[in-house]
Design an enzyme around this catalytic site. Sequence first.
Site, PDB file in Angstrom:
ATOM      1  N   CYS A  22      12.329 -61.592 -26.813  1.00  0.00           N
ATOM      2  CA  CYS A  22      13.731 -61.243 -27.219  1.00  0.00           C
ATOM      3  C   CYS A  22      13.702 -59.690 -27.429  1.00  0.00           C
ATOM      4  O   CYS A  22      13.341 -59.307 -28.430  1.00  0.00           O
ATOM      5  CB  CYS A  22      14.389 -62.028 -28.151  1.00  0.00           C
ATOM      6  SG  CYS A  22      16.033 -61.408 -28.800  1.00  0.00           S
ATOM      7  N   CYS A  72      15.746 -58.950 -30.760  1.00  0.00           N
ATOM      8  CA  CYS A  72      14.826 -59.543 -31.796  1.00  0.00           C
ATOM      9  C   CYS A  72      13.875 -58.522 -32.461  1.00  0.00           C
ATOM     10  O   CYS A  72      13.678 -58.201 -33.602  1.00  0.00           O
ATOM     11  CB  CYS A  72      14.359 -60.801 -31.445  1.00  0.00           C
ATOM     12  SG  CYS A  72      15.395 -61.859 -30.975  1.00  0.00           S
TER      13      CYS A  72
END
Length: 107
Positions: free
Chosen positions: A30, A33
Amino acid sequence: MAEVIHVTTENFDEATSRGVCLLDFWAEWCGPCKMLSPILDQVAAEVGDKALILKANVDDVQQQTVKFGVRNIPAIFILKDGTVVKQFNGVQDKATLIKAIEDAVNA
């Protein structure tokens, strides 16, 4: 200096059950993230022992991901004594996260 703690299925319940914690559901794949990770390091350093800063990899804690209703990541939860008191989706700035933690500590 406080550090970000990576939680697993085995220690998830214990880590989130007492006191105030920021819980970040994330994944290695991600992009947002990865952008949030250094912000969480800064938050951990600033809040010290007022709260735990926890990261839970959605690929490793699938049961908890479902329990928390995580549909998008990063998903950030502020918990106090195991109860969700605030929730964010997506990357948040340091000041927003610290304010949410302080609000939970002082509630």
